[in-house]
Enzyme design. Structure first.
Site, PDB file in Angstrom:
ATOM      1  N   GLY A  45       0.855  -1.190   0.000  1.00 43.37           N
ATOM      2  CA  GLY A  45       0.000   0.000   0.000  1.00 43.37           C
ATOM      3  C   GLY A  45       0.889   1.237   0.000  1.00 43.37           C
ATOM      4  NE  ARG A  46      -2.617   6.657   1.479  1.00 42.83           N
ATOM      5  CZ  ARG A  46      -3.592   6.002   2.099  1.00 42.83           C
ATOM      6  NH1 ARG A  46      -3.304   5.109   3.003  1.00 42.83           N
ATOM      7  NH2 ARG A  46      -4.852   6.253   1.827  1.00 42.83           N
ATOM      8  CB  ILE A  47       3.754   2.682   4.584  1.00 45.95           C
ATOM      9  CG1 ILE A  47       2.997   3.890   5.173  1.00 45.95           C
ATOM     10  CG2 ILE A  47       5.113   2.522   5.282  1.00 45.95           C
ATOM     11  CD1 ILE A  47       2.583   3.761   6.627  1.00 45.95           C
ATOM     12  CB  THR A 106       7.645   0.210  10.394  1.00 37.16           C
ATOM     13  OG1 THR A 106       7.346   0.010   9.002  1.00 37.16           O
ATOM     14  CG2 THR A 106       9.139   0.187  10.600  1.00 37.16           C
ATOM     15  CB  SER A 107       2.734  -2.809   9.868  1.00 34.39           C
ATOM     16  OG  SER A 107       2.954  -4.124  10.367  1.00 34.39           O
ATOM     17  NE  ARG A 108      -1.437   0.052  14.729  1.00 29.42           N
ATOM     18  CZ  ARG A 108      -0.927   1.218  14.317  1.00 29.42           C
ATOM     19  NH1 ARG A 108       0.370   1.308  14.004  1.00 29.42           N
ATOM     20  NH2 ARG A 108      -1.688   2.296  14.239  1.00 29.42           N
ATOM     21  CD  GLU A 116       3.490  -0.668  20.097  1.00 31.51           C
ATOM     22  OE1 GLU A 116       3.112   0.488  20.343  1.00 31.51           O
ATOM     23  OE2 GLU A 116       3.767  -1.068  18.962  1.00 31.51           O
ATOM     24  CG  HIS A 137       4.587   2.689  17.589  1.00 30.66           C
ATOM     25  ND1 HIS A 137       3.436   1.962  17.833  1.00 30.66           N
ATOM     26  CD2 HIS A 137       4.418   3.219  16.343  1.00 30.66           C
ATOM     27  CE1 HIS A 137       2.618   2.062  16.789  1.00 30.66           C
ATOM     28  NE2 HIS A 137       3.196   2.822  15.884  1.00 30.66           N
TER      29      HIS A 137
END
Ligand code: DGY
Length: 327
Positions: free
Chosen positions: A159-161, A239-241, A270, A288
């Site tokens: 997607g975007r990232i 770096t997502s979830r 987290e 994060h």
């Protein structure tokens, strides 16, 4: 424009530009004055009687919170990810949910590369080594890492990232594989990326970078089996979830050197870490920080405020997650 006769709550301080927009547009704006996540009880109380709430990814907005916020028209999330909000429950109650896509793409893609480099070239480990006074001069076998240029980058979620991360590989002459439900022709044309199934991507990539949003279909997408498919010389970056990766399985794989290393900006529970994770040298674990630049967090604040104010004006917010509520 006259101020809206509305009562808005912000669950934690965000950059001033966003707060100023809210104060300019709304008669009443209350902000959690303590720099900490509200407890569940505090959140349940704080949302009562509000017309709009600006919330964070650290606030769990479930059916009980939505019920406590009776009469509320919008929850504006200060994040692109909205897995902290029960969107179907919000929709069922006619509450709009908004997020902040786009404005954090570059910052998160940059941080992904910083993690990839830090992990492969063992920067934090080397930094600790030097600070501890252990550096006695150049050494042929000291802290050898993995090559990046010319290697294969596997993007999970284009997607975007994910796309922004893949485009940044151009300077490093990398071969790019991607796994996504949809074909990404722009990415294929820009860097010659090749769409692959997950298994092939894991087997062939030297760097696997995770960019999917979290939902039930992506929880533990990367577990013991998937880690086992990766090369022993490969690195995982997330770096997502956090819950997209089974963190206990990752600790085991890193401990047994079944993969070379991992860079994690996000964690399964987290701010807690899986037992043993922090003791490993072959993992880099910032707290994060994907979107943590001054300009990006400011843009997130103004976008969240824009979304919230638009919803309270009865307009379509630019980033509505559940447009069904507007019908
Ligand atoms: C988001 O917006 O989802 C990010 O995780 C915040 O950094």
């Amino acid at each position: 424009m006259p101020k809206l006769a509305v009562n808005v709550y912000v669950t934690r301080e965000i950059p001033q530009a966003g707060l100023d927009m809210l104060r300019d547009a709304c008669e009443r704006v209350e902000i959690n004055s303590e720099d900490r996540v509200l407890s569940r009880e505090e959140l349940l109380t704080a949302v009562q009687g509000r017309d709009g709430v600006l919330c964070l990814l650290t606030d769990t907005v479930d059916a009980a919170v939505l019920d406590a916020a009776k009469g509320c028209r919008v929850f504006a999330n200060y994040a692109v990810g909205h897995n902290n909000i029960d969107v179907p429950a919000a929709t069922a109650r006619g509450i709009a949910v908004t997020n902040t896509p786009g404005v954090l793409t570059d910052a998160t893609a940059d941080l992904t590369w910083a993690l990839l480099f830090a992990t492969a070239r063992r920067i934090p480990e080397g930094d600790r080594y030097t600070r501890a006074g252990r550096f006695r001069g150049w050494s042929p076998m000291l802290l050898l890492g993995g090559d990046i240029s010319g290697r294969t980058l596997g993007i999970i979620g284009a997607g975007r990232i994910g796309t922004a991360v893949a485009l940044r590989s151009r300077g490093f002459r990398m071969r790019v594989l991607y796994f996504d439900r949809a074909q990404n022709e722009a990415l294929e044309q820009a860097v010659g990326a090749e769409r692959a199934d997950l298994e092939r991507l894991l087997r062939e990539s030297d760097f696997v970078s995770v960019h999917v949003s979290l939902d039930e279909s992506t929880r533990h997408l990367i577990g013991a089996r998937e880690l086992g498919l990766m090369k022993p010389t490969a690195y995982l970056v997330n770096t997502s979830r956090g819950p997209v990766v089974d963190e206990n399985a990752l600790v085991a794989a890193l401990r047994q050197r079944r993969i070379a290393g991992a860079g994690l900006d996000v964690f399964e529970n987290e701010p807690a870490l899986a037992p043993g994770l922090a003791e490993l040298d072959n993992v880099v674990i910032p707290p994060h920080l994907g979107s943590a630049t001054i300009a990006t967090r400011t843009r997130m604040a103004t976008l969240a405020a824009t979304n919230l104010v638009a919803a309270l004006r009865g307009e379509r917010p630019p980033n509505i997650v559940n447009p069904e509520v507007l019908a």
